[in-house]
Design an enzyme around this catalytic site. Sequence first.
Site, PDB file in Angstrom:
ATOM      1  CB  SER A  80      -1.012  -0.058   1.340  1.00 15.26           C
ATOM      2  OG  SER A  80      -1.886   0.953   1.012  1.00 15.26           O
ATOM      3  CG  ASP A  81       2.787   5.259  -1.512  1.00 19.38           C
ATOM      4  OD1 ASP A  81       3.626   5.025  -0.906  1.00 19.38           O
ATOM      5  OD2 ASP A  81       2.458   6.256  -2.279  1.00 19.38           O
ATOM      6  CB  THR A  82      -0.994   6.839   2.191  1.00 15.43           C
ATOM      7  OG1 THR A  82      -1.440   5.493   2.668  1.00 15.43           O
ATOM      8  CG2 THR A  82      -1.892   7.990   2.619  1.00 15.43           C
ATOM      9  CB  ALA A 117      -2.817   2.855  -4.539  1.00 11.87           C
TER      10      ALA A 117
END
Length: 200
Positions: A80-82, A117
């Site tokens: 995940s990446d924010t 995502a």
Amino acid sequence: MKKFVYLASQSPRRRQLLEQLGVAYELLLPADDEDAEALEAVLTNEAPLRYVQRVTQLKLDTALKRLQDRNLPPAPVLCSDTTVALGRMILGKPADAEDAERILAALSGKTHRVLTAVALGTAQARQQAVSISRVTFAPMTPEQIHGYAITGEPMGKAGAYAVQGRAAAYISKLSGSYSGIMGLPMYETAQLLQAFGFKL
């Protein structure tokens, strides 16, 4: 054997959120010689949505290679990446307290987007989803910004704040996914897990 996923994230918040879903997981963390932060470099004129999707896929590629190199039992890998975006401007993790103050001053009194995502994949198949939320900060005085920056909480956080921490005192409005703002959107993650045969 019980179904599990590999969580390729060093974030304690993502671990906590995955536990909330009741999914068994093993951590798949970078080796000391891996430059995990290098994956997060922003390309010239890159739009925030494109950026967060691209970085998450890169994280997944790297984690799947790590899984293969370490000869570990096969299981889907979750990445995940924010990112925090003010218009088209991507606000990443602050370099230091001074940088955190600069970022927080930009967010003060404005509404920004938080894009997270999440990708789940194996060597054979992968799926990705994106959660987009909006967060409004009340106007903050320079003293309030400085006081928050020196707590150390903004470090390592996109946009220089943690929604579940002291910054909540300045958030006047929030629409979207609270867990997505924390770093792992529960609804989207659950959908991906179910697509890979997990019973939630």
